[in-house]
Motif scaffolding. Structure first.
Motif, PDB file in Angstrom:
ATOM      1  N   GLU A  14       0.569  -1.226  -0.095  1.00  0.00           N
ATOM      2  CA  GLU A  14      -0.423   0.049  -0.068  1.00  0.00           C
ATOM      3  C   GLU A  14       0.761   1.035  -0.074  1.00  0.00           C
ATOM      4  N   VAL A  15       0.327   2.178  -0.330  1.00  0.00           N
ATOM      5  CA  VAL A  15       0.937   3.474  -0.505  1.00  0.00           C
ATOM      6  C   VAL A  15       0.636   4.519   0.768  1.00  0.00           C
ATOM      7  N   ASP A  16       1.744   3.514   1.715  1.00  0.00           N
ATOM      8  CA  ASP A  16       2.139   3.697   3.443  1.00  0.00           C
ATOM      9  C   ASP A  16       2.255   5.991   3.354  1.00  0.00           C
ATOM     10  N   ALA A  17       1.571   5.945   4.044  1.00  0.00           N
ATOM     11  CA  ALA A  17       2.232   7.531   4.762  1.00  0.00           C
ATOM     12  C   ALA A  17       3.208   7.841   5.832  1.00  0.00           C
ATOM     13  N   ARG A  18       3.534   6.617   6.185  1.00  0.00           N
ATOM     14  CA  ARG A  18       4.422   6.007   7.273  1.00  0.00           C
ATOM     15  C   ARG A  18       5.408   5.954   6.857  1.00  0.00           C
ATOM     16  N   THR A  19       5.731   5.698   5.519  1.00  0.00           N
ATOM     17  CA  THR A  19       7.109   5.256   5.390  1.00  0.00           C
ATOM     18  C   THR A  19       8.096   6.486   5.111  1.00  0.00           C
ATOM     19  N   LEU A  20       9.323   6.302   5.325  1.00  0.00           N
ATOM     20  CA  LEU A  20      10.156   7.252   6.046  1.00  0.00           C
ATOM     21  C   LEU A  20      10.371   7.900   4.361  1.00  0.00           C
ATOM     22  N   PRO A  21      10.682   9.110   4.171  1.00  0.00           N
ATOM     23  CA  PRO A  21      11.732   9.655   3.276  1.00  0.00           C
ATOM     24  C   PRO A  21      12.423   9.413   3.078  1.00  0.00           C
ATOM     25  N   ALA A  22      12.388   9.214   1.672  1.00  0.00           N
ATOM     26  CA  ALA A  22      14.189   8.487   1.526  1.00  0.00           C
ATOM     27  C   ALA A  22      15.701   9.650   1.296  1.00  0.00           C
ATOM     28  N   ARG A  23      16.029  10.481   3.007  1.00  0.00           N
ATOM     29  CA  ARG A  23      16.574  10.902   2.473  1.00  0.00           C
ATOM     30  C   ARG A  23      18.273  11.043   2.277  1.00  0.00           C
ATOM     31  N   ASP A  24      18.595   9.017   2.377  1.00  0.00           N
ATOM     32  CA  ASP A  24      19.730   9.162   1.918  1.00  0.00           C
ATOM     33  C   ASP A  24      19.901   8.907   0.622  1.00  0.00           C
ATOM     34  N   LEU A  32      19.466  11.801  -0.980  1.00  0.00           N
ATOM     35  CA  LEU A  32      19.645  13.280  -2.059  1.00  0.00           C
ATOM     36  C   LEU A  32      21.249  13.802  -1.335  1.00  0.00           C
ATOM     37  N   PRO A  33      21.174  14.491  -1.140  1.00  0.00           N
ATOM     38  CA  PRO A  33      22.991  15.319  -0.626  1.00  0.00           C
ATOM     39  C   PRO A  33      23.294  15.603   0.345  1.00  0.00           C
ATOM     40  N   PRO A  34      23.663  15.476   1.847  1.00  0.00           N
ATOM     41  CA  PRO A  34      23.380  15.649   3.199  1.00  0.00           C
ATOM     42  C   PRO A  34      23.428  16.663   3.250  1.00  0.00           C
ATOM     43  N   LEU A  35      22.816  16.811   4.277  1.00  0.00           N
ATOM     44  CA  LEU A  35      21.992  18.513   5.136  1.00  0.00           C
ATOM     45  C   LEU A  35      22.816  19.347   5.215  1.00  0.00           C
ATOM     46  N   GLY A  46      -8.179  25.900   1.061  1.00  0.00           N
ATOM     47  CA  GLY A  46      -8.649  26.057   1.977  1.00  0.00           C
ATOM     48  C   GLY A  46      -8.570  24.629   2.989  1.00  0.00           C
ATOM     49  N   ARG A  47      -8.642  23.918   2.618  1.00  0.00           N
ATOM     50  CA  ARG A  47      -7.798  22.878   3.147  1.00  0.00           C
ATOM     51  C   ARG A  47      -6.620  22.128   3.742  1.00  0.00           C
ATOM     52  N   ILE A  48      -6.883  21.763   4.464  1.00  0.00           N
ATOM     53  CA  ILE A  48      -5.052  20.910   5.308  1.00  0.00           C
ATOM     54  C   ILE A  48      -6.157  19.476   5.593  1.00  0.00           C
ATOM     55  N   GLN A  49      -4.347  18.892   5.822  1.00  0.00           N
ATOM     56  CA  GLN A  49      -4.676  17.715   5.992  1.00  0.00           C
ATOM     57  C   GLN A  49      -3.270  17.756   6.441  1.00  0.00           C
ATOM     58  N   ILE A  50      -3.761  16.594   7.932  1.00  0.00           N
ATOM     59  CA  ILE A  50      -2.372  16.270   8.693  1.00  0.00           C
ATOM     60  C   ILE A  50      -1.947  15.278   8.774  1.00  0.00           C
ATOM     61  N   ASN A  51      -0.569  15.233   9.195  1.00  0.00           N
ATOM     62  CA  ASN A  51       0.436  13.744   8.566  1.00  0.00           C
ATOM     63  C   ASN A  51       0.759  13.423  10.509  1.00  0.00           C
ATOM     64  N   ASP A  52       0.949  12.697  10.176  1.00  0.00           N
ATOM     65  CA  ASP A  52       1.276  10.959  11.703  1.00  0.00           C
ATOM     66  C   ASP A  52       1.830  11.613  12.047  1.00  0.00           C
ATOM     67  N   VAL A  53       2.182  12.184  13.273  1.00  0.00           N
ATOM     68  CA  VAL A  53       2.582  12.530  14.312  1.00  0.00           C
ATOM     69  C   VAL A  53       4.177  11.634  14.521  1.00  0.00           C
ATOM     70  N   ASP A  54       3.777  10.324  14.727  1.00  0.00           N
ATOM     71  CA  ASP A  54       4.527   9.374  15.000  1.00  0.00           C
ATOM     72  C   ASP A  54       5.689   9.723  13.455  1.00  0.00           C
ATOM     73  N   ALA A  55       4.825   9.589  11.873  1.00  0.00           N
ATOM     74  CA  ALA A  55       5.966   9.084  11.272  1.00  0.00           C
ATOM     75  C   ALA A  55       6.585  11.434  11.024  1.00  0.00           C
ATOM     76  N   VAL A  56       5.929  12.352  11.503  1.00  0.00           N
ATOM     77  CA  VAL A  56       6.883  13.603  11.225  1.00  0.00           C
ATOM     78  C   VAL A  56       8.508  13.483  12.502  1.00  0.00           C
ATOM     79  N   VAL A  57       8.034  12.540  13.696  1.00  0.00           N
ATOM     80  CA  VAL A  57       9.144  12.355  14.415  1.00  0.00           C
ATOM     81  C   VAL A  57       9.955  11.866  13.763  1.00  0.00           C
ATOM     82  N   ALA A  78      14.339  12.025  13.298  1.00  0.00           N
ATOM     83  CA  ALA A  78      14.744  11.286  14.053  1.00  0.00           C
ATOM     84  C   ALA A  78      15.884  10.636  12.813  1.00  0.00           C
ATOM     85  N   GLN A  79      15.452  10.618  11.467  1.00  0.00           N
ATOM     86  CA  GLN A  79      16.233  10.424  10.401  1.00  0.00           C
ATOM     87  C   GLN A  79      17.463  11.790  10.345  1.00  0.00           C
TER      88      GLN A  79
END
Length: 429
Positions: A119-129, A131-134, A173-184, A188-189
């Protein structure tokens, strides 16, 4: 499927709009590569390698740059994000309030390879690896020290319909909230990558104030030493006055707020929901909690007068904000994108300019805007008070000579979403 996701510009941050769908696509078995043209050059070999290419266009500058790249791509190409519709003449336009999901659907449409039925899971972590480092992105500057910056979103969209903003054109005028645990988990990464500060990139962090507080409380509980910044409308700063003590305790060190003008008639035309006097109250409220406010401005509009420009500069001085405003903010000229809620409110608009992605308009202040922009560009890294005094001189105001004013906590990237790309950005492609 071999997929290339491209960001052209994301306000100096590592682009979540690319990392997000990249994580989902990789979880579904695709071979995904990412390219960020704000820090790396265009690579035609990557475009030739990919079965499909998708370009992120979350804002005006990104879309202008993407329109240069899209015609050079040999295979199927799509644009996604707020400005996708304005790129439909050069690519497939994926216009959706959930662009991550829309990208996955487009990539997998007619796929000739078997893909895991995940499934297209909104809690899947973004693949930041991918991309270039911070280290290669914007830094927080605070007390003379620089820190790496994480960037996340607690929500998407906006509950408001400010007439000059591109967000309500898509979100209405609409918003979509993101899962708190997914944001945390995403924070973390990025902490593991060295981040010591978080930017919440929501168009307005207090569209859902209870959700926003849940997010910052959860992040603070996990990483108590992290600081953060967010963007909040003047009316929300005042409406939620009782929360700022806690926000400061949770690590909030500055708030970006769209002041735009100090002419109340202009603010009403833009449907900003606040007055100039209320903007002043917001400054003092946050300052009382030890939180810096960093106003953004829209000085050049079809209704602006010479007096309005002087009044903005005087407001900044009166409220001791000289070190809080990046000089580029004094140069911004209104853009009128396709579908803008300002259509019908501006007399004398020209025909749609597909190259510049705006309906053109003229003003007696156009020459002044050009002088302001040239002055700021030529100033480079000169101290902010020096540039501010030079701008004052352009409108006949005496210099303040505030050479000892230190910049407030800020990010090293001063640009922002609703502005035309600089010549330097255009030349980079």
């Amino acid at each position: 499927m071999k997929v290339l996701l491209v960001s052209t510009y994301a306000l100096g941050h590592q682009p979540l709009a690319v990392a997000g769908p990249a994580g989902r696509l990789r979880a579904r078995g695709h071979d995904v590569r990412c390219l960020d043209l704000s820090v790396d050059p265009w690579d035609p070999a990557l475009a030739a390698w990919a079965d499909k290419v998708a370009l992120s266009v979350p804002m005006h500058t990104a879309a202008r740059l993407a329109r240069q790249v899209a015609p050079t791509i040999p295979g199927p190409v799509a644009c996604y994000g707020l400005y996708a519709a304005m790129c439909r003449d050069v690519a497939t336009a994926l216009v959706s309030r959930d662009p991550d999901t829309e990208v996955v659907r487009w990539i997998e449409a007619g796929a000739s390879v078997e893909v895991d039925a995940v499934e297209v899971d909104a809690r899947t972590l973004p693949a930041r690896d991918l991309l270039p480092p911070l280290e290669r992105y914007t830094h927080l500057v605070r007390a003379g020290t620089e820190h790496l910056v994480a960037s996340v979103e607690a929500s998407r969209g906006c509950a408001h319909r400010c007439r000059h903003c591109p967000v309500p054109v898509v979100f209405d005028g609409r918003i979509q909230i993101n899962d708190v645990d997914a944001v945390v988990a995403d924070v973390a990464q990025q902490v593991a990558m060295g981040a010591r500060h978080v930017t919440y990139g929501d168009p307005d962090f207090f569209n859902g104030p209870h959700h926003a507080l849940r997010v910052v409380r959860a992040v603070h509980a996990r990483f108590p030493d992290l600081t953060f910044d967010c963007t909040v409308k003047v009316e929300h700063i005042l409406q939620h006055a009782a929360v700022w003590g806690e926000m400061a305790a949770l690590g909030c060190i500055f708030v970006v707020s769209a002041f735009e003008s100090v002419n109340d008639a202009t603010l009403e035309l833009l449907d900003k929901g606040h007055t100039a006097a209320e903007a002043g109250k917001a400054v003092e409220l946050l300052r009382g909690h030890g939180i810096t406010i960093r106003p953004s401005w829209l000085p050049f509009t079809p209704w602006a007068t010479f007096g309005d420009l002087r009044a903005i500069l005087e407001f900044v001085a009166e409220h001791e904000l000289v070190g809080n405003v990046d000089p580029v903010q004094y140069t911004i000229r209104l853009l009128v994108p396709e579908g803008s809620l300002l259509l019908g409110h501006i007399d004398g608009l020209g025909p749609w300019d597909a190259a510049r992605l705006t309906y053109p308009w003229t003003s007696p202040l156009d020459d002044l805007q050009v002088r302001f922009a040239a002055l700021v560009e030529a100033a480079g890294d000169a101290p902010i008070p020096v540039v501010y005094d030079a701008l004052r001189a352009e409108v006949g105001l005496a210099p303040l000579g505030l050479t000892g004013v230190a910049p407030s906590p800020r990010l090293t990237e001063p640009w922002f979403c609703c502005a035309e790309p600089t010549e330097l950005q255009l030349r980079a492609l």
